[in-house]
Write an enzyme that holds these catalytic residues in place. Sequence first.
Site: not given
Length: 322
Positions: A160, A260, A290
Amino acid sequence: MTLDPYARAIVDALTLVFPDLGGSVTDPVEAREILALAPDLPVVVELPSVVDRAIPGPEGAPEIPVRIYRPVADQDIVTPVVVFFHGGGFTICNVALYDNFCRELAQTAGATVVSVEYRLAPETPYPGGLQDAYAATTWVSAHAAELGVDPARLAVAGDSAGGNFAAVVSLMARDRAAQGHPSPAIAYQLLVYPSVDLAEDGYPSREENGTGFFLTTQHMTWFHEQYVRGADVSDPHMSPINAPDHSGLPRACVVTAEHDPLRDEGDAYAAKLAAAGVTVDHIQVEGMFHGFLNMPHPTAEQTRATVFAAVRAGLGRDLGRS
């Protein structure tokens, strides 16, 4: 595919305890305090050495806490090394939340892992955390002998926001080397559902997966507000997908998840790297969300094994003596 039923149960549980970022929770300090209430997870991988220490930060900045994971007890055995940057939207999370992930990475990849506690926004907005990430990578390369690692087999990794740092650090190292400046020789980059474009639109997955899959578009907007603070989101050091040239970058493993919001930009970045001649292992995981890779889920376990094996192969399997 629909979200895997087991994954749906995890998402529903996370939604109950994760801070309502941008909704009822707008203070980053409060968000971190809520996360700190979560019980400590039991250690799943015992390693010969796990050490917390501090290393020099960028000029004029505080020291950077790091946690160093060694897969072998013998300091004379030289291992590859992975510098890891945790996720959390540049604003929350910490090294401790990724402890088991880094332990497993060290064990499976046969690499020393240096997990970096970079400064968080909004107290330290862009580019503070990024500067910490680059400083830590440079320090690891320069202190390879002390750490018992091979600076020619150095990887950067992150998920991320941490994936953003890993991608940008790779760009910075390439560009500084081309300008004749000392820079770490990065051999590999692991980008797990990376945030590589901080613009707020242009990707269908942000609409398709914007609610109901743990990370929401509201979360993303809130995270960006904390980190960006008026900076130009088109800057390649903020949105690495905008770099004018992606050639000459390290071999990459890019992981994306079907459900995601960041899926499409991760896919696009993998395609850009490949088009520029970079060798890319692009792992697209169906039925997942995610954050899944750090969760106790069979698909996550299988994917971690695949991803960490790719890192091992990318850095070379053989360990040597100094």
